[in-house]
Design an enzyme around this catalytic site. Structure first.
Site, short mmCIF file in Angstrom:
data_model
loop_
_atom_site.label_atom_id
_atom_site.label_comp_id
_atom_site.label_asym_id
_atom_site.label_seq_id
_atom_site.Cartn_x
_atom_site.Cartn_y
_atom_site.Cartn_z
N LYS A 196 0.36 3.33 -8.59
CA LYS A 196 0.53 4.63 -9.24
C LYS A 196 1.85 4.69 -10.00
CE LYS A 196 1.89 9.28 -8.45
NZ LYS A 196 1.74 10.57 -7.83
N ASP B 165 0.84 -1.21 0.00
CA ASP B 165 0.00 0.00 0.00
C ASP B 165 0.87 1.25 0.00
OD1 ASP B 165 -2.18 -1.72 0.13
OD2 ASP B 165 -2.13 -1.75 2.31
N THR C 129 3.82 13.22 -4.74
CA THR C 129 3.23 14.23 -3.85
C THR C 129 1.71 14.25 -3.86
OG1 THR C 129 3.39 15.81 -5.64
CG2 THR C 129 5.23 15.75 -4.09
N THR D 146 2.60 -12.77 3.61
CA THR D 146 1.72 -13.32 2.59
C THR D 146 2.34 -14.65 2.12
OG1 THR D 146 0.42 -12.82 0.61
CG2 THR D 146 2.72 -12.06 0.62
N GLY E 17 -4.41 -4.50 -3.71
CA GLY E 17 -5.36 -3.49 -4.14
C GLY E 17 -4.53 -2.29 -4.58
N HIS E 18 -4.50 -2.05 -5.88
CA HIS E 18 -3.71 -0.93 -6.41
C HIS E 18 -4.68 0.17 -6.79
CE1 HIS E 18 -0.41 -4.00 -7.72
NE2 HIS E 18 -0.55 -3.91 -6.42
N GLN F 136 2.04 -6.17 -2.52
CA GLN F 136 2.50 -6.21 -1.12
C GLN F 136 3.90 -5.58 -1.00
OE1 GLN F 136 1.43 -9.67 -2.33
NE2 GLN F 136 -0.61 -8.85 -2.10
N ARG G 123 -5.74 0.90 8.01
CA ARG G 123 -4.31 0.61 8.13
C ARG G 123 -3.73 1.28 9.37
NH1 ARG G 123 -3.76 2.60 2.00
NH2 ARG G 123 -4.63 0.78 0.96
N LYS H 17 2.73 1.52 -5.28
CA LYS H 17 3.33 0.83 -6.44
C LYS H 17 2.44 0.94 -7.66
CE LYS H 17 3.42 -3.08 -4.34
NZ LYS H 17 2.97 -2.61 -3.03
#
Ligand code: GTP
Ligand code: IMP
Ligand code: MG
Length: 396
Positions: free
Chosen positions: A18, A13, A362, A209, A40-41, A194, A275, A16
């Site tokens: 983006k 999270d 950013t 995982t 989950g991207h 991950q 999280r 990655k």
């Protein structure tokens, strides 16, 4: 051309998706090589698309690259069909540009049930652990079997038929496709899921995982060779987050955690789990860079910490554990000004991790990032001067 591997440093999270989608603008393909819908991207595109959360389709498809789901991945057919149906609106010709490895293992309903019954360490409940377990036991079902119907449980036959009809033509040999692309001189972005601390061998076992999330998995999960890796870009946020079992050593006090969780929207896009938040763990970051032999770091979410008076860096190896540095302003982020505390933070991270911070992100938008050196420019990351007015103000 070669593979650029985009890997997570901590518990994932970290942005990655983006970064992989951004780099894919200048690549022929973007490939997932491990994991499954536990990932989950989240991508934020200009209107009308807005926010998209991808679990299995590689993020680079939104940039026009081919998407490859490698043999090292596990695939849940129902979720993949749903994801493809959802994405088709935005990604024309998606099924023609998608390749699902016939070697990838299939998450069966029985795997979902076993995972939901609980393993003791906590999971995303997507059936990923039991599926990799059966793969290792050599009792798994692969995508090739789903297409022929061999060994498919009776209750999953209608789903297997639908999968074959919609995605059958998109299934094939990932290794041959990747090899052909690389031999033709094309660039492939390998999109990790991950992060290193969740790696089944190198992470905090058993709170990990069930796949390798580090550089070796790029080779085994796609069928590439070591000489194909042109660059390894380890992605970390300017702080760490964690969901699931196990300790978060650098966890910040509750009031600050709540603030950063709200600003950083630290709720998992795939599972809805909140999280936990901690200071950036540079001791572990150094380890992650060493395991992956990182060439560069991408440091994301610097906007989320903007405006804090002091910002911490955690290192287990220090007697006092946390080093506090001056915080930076929203202004510094918005103007990519590295002459003050923001620049000092980036330098301190580079020094502690032993790796250059080549990319700074950013904001969640695809254009909210800048290159800090020539290798990032060569990957197509824009210079700070190219930032649009108003970029970098998320979380203010
Ligand atoms: P996993 O493979 O599941 O580990 O995910 P990931 O590394 O692809 O990251 P994910 O998309 O789950 O989480 C990152 C979140 O931060 C997403 O909601 C992104 O839109 C957002 N994001 C990415 N970069 C930035 C950034 O620089 N600033 C802010 N504010 N948000 C960011
Ligand atoms: P599993 O991968 O679903 O079996 O979950 C095992 C552990 O990894 C749990 O602690 C999950 O919270 C964590 N995990 C798996 N995938 C992700 C992810 O994409 N982001 C963050 N944590 C994850
Ligand atoms: Mg995620």
């Amino acid at each position: 051309m070669t593979v650029i591997a985009v890997l997570g440093a901590h518990w994932g999270d970290e942005g990655k998706g983006k970064v992989a989608a951004g780099l894919s603008t200048h690549a022929a393909a973007c490939a997932r090589f491990q994991g499954g819908p536990n990932a989950g991207h989240t991508l934020v595109l200009p209107p009308p698309e807005g926010e998209i959360c991808l679990r299995m389709v590689p993020s680079g498809v939104i940039s026009g690259a081919r998407g490859i789901i490698g043999g090292g991945c596990v695939v849940e057919p129902r979720m993949l069909l749903d994801e493809v149906a959802r994405l088709r609106r935005w990604v024309p010709g998606l099924t023609d540009r998608l390749l699902v490895s016939e070697r990838a293992h299939v998450i069966l309903d029985s795997h979902l049930e076993r995972d939901r019954a609980g393993s003791g360490v906590g999971s995303t409940r997507m059936g990923v652990g039991p599926t990799y377990g059966d793969k290792a036991l050599r009792s798994g079902l692969r995508v090739a079997d789903l297409l022929t119907g061999r060994g498919v449980p009776d209750e999953m036959r209608p789903l297997a038929e639908e999968f074959a009809e919609v995605l059958g033509a998109s299934c094939g040999d990932d290794h041959a496709t990747v090899r052909d692309l690389l031999d033709r001189g094309e660039r492939v972005i390998a999109e990790g899921a991950q992060g290193a601390r969740l790696d089944i061998d190198h992470g905090d076992y058993p709170n990990v995982t069930s796949s390798n999330t580090t550089i070796g998995a790029v080779l085994t999960g796609l069928g590439a060779g070591p000489g194909d890796i042109g660059a390894t870009l380890v992605t970390t946020a300017a702080y760490v987050t964690k969901v699931g079992g196990g300790r978060l050593p650098s966890r910040v006090p509750t009031d600050l955690e709540e603030l950063l969780r709200t600003r950083g929207r630290e709720v998992d896009g795939a599972t809805g789990l909140l999280r936990d938040v901690g200071w950036l763990d540079v001791g572990w970051l150094r380890t992650a860079c060493r395991i992956n032999q990182a060439d560069a770091l991408a440091l994301t979410k610097v906007d989320v910490l903007a405006g804090l008076e002091r910002v911490g860096l955690y290192d287990d190896a220090r007697t006092d554990r946390v080093e506090m540095l001056d915080g930076w302003s929203h202004e510094e982020v918005a103007t990519s000004d590295e002459s003050g505390p923001l620049g000092a933070f980036l330098e301190r991270v580079e020094e502690a991790a032993g790796c250059p911070v080549s990319v700074v992100s950013t904001g969640p938008g695809q254009d909210e990032w800048w290159a800090r050196d020539d290798q990032a420019r060569a990957w197509g990351v824009p210079d700070a001067a190219a930032l649009p007015v108003g970029a970098g103000t998320a979380g203010s």
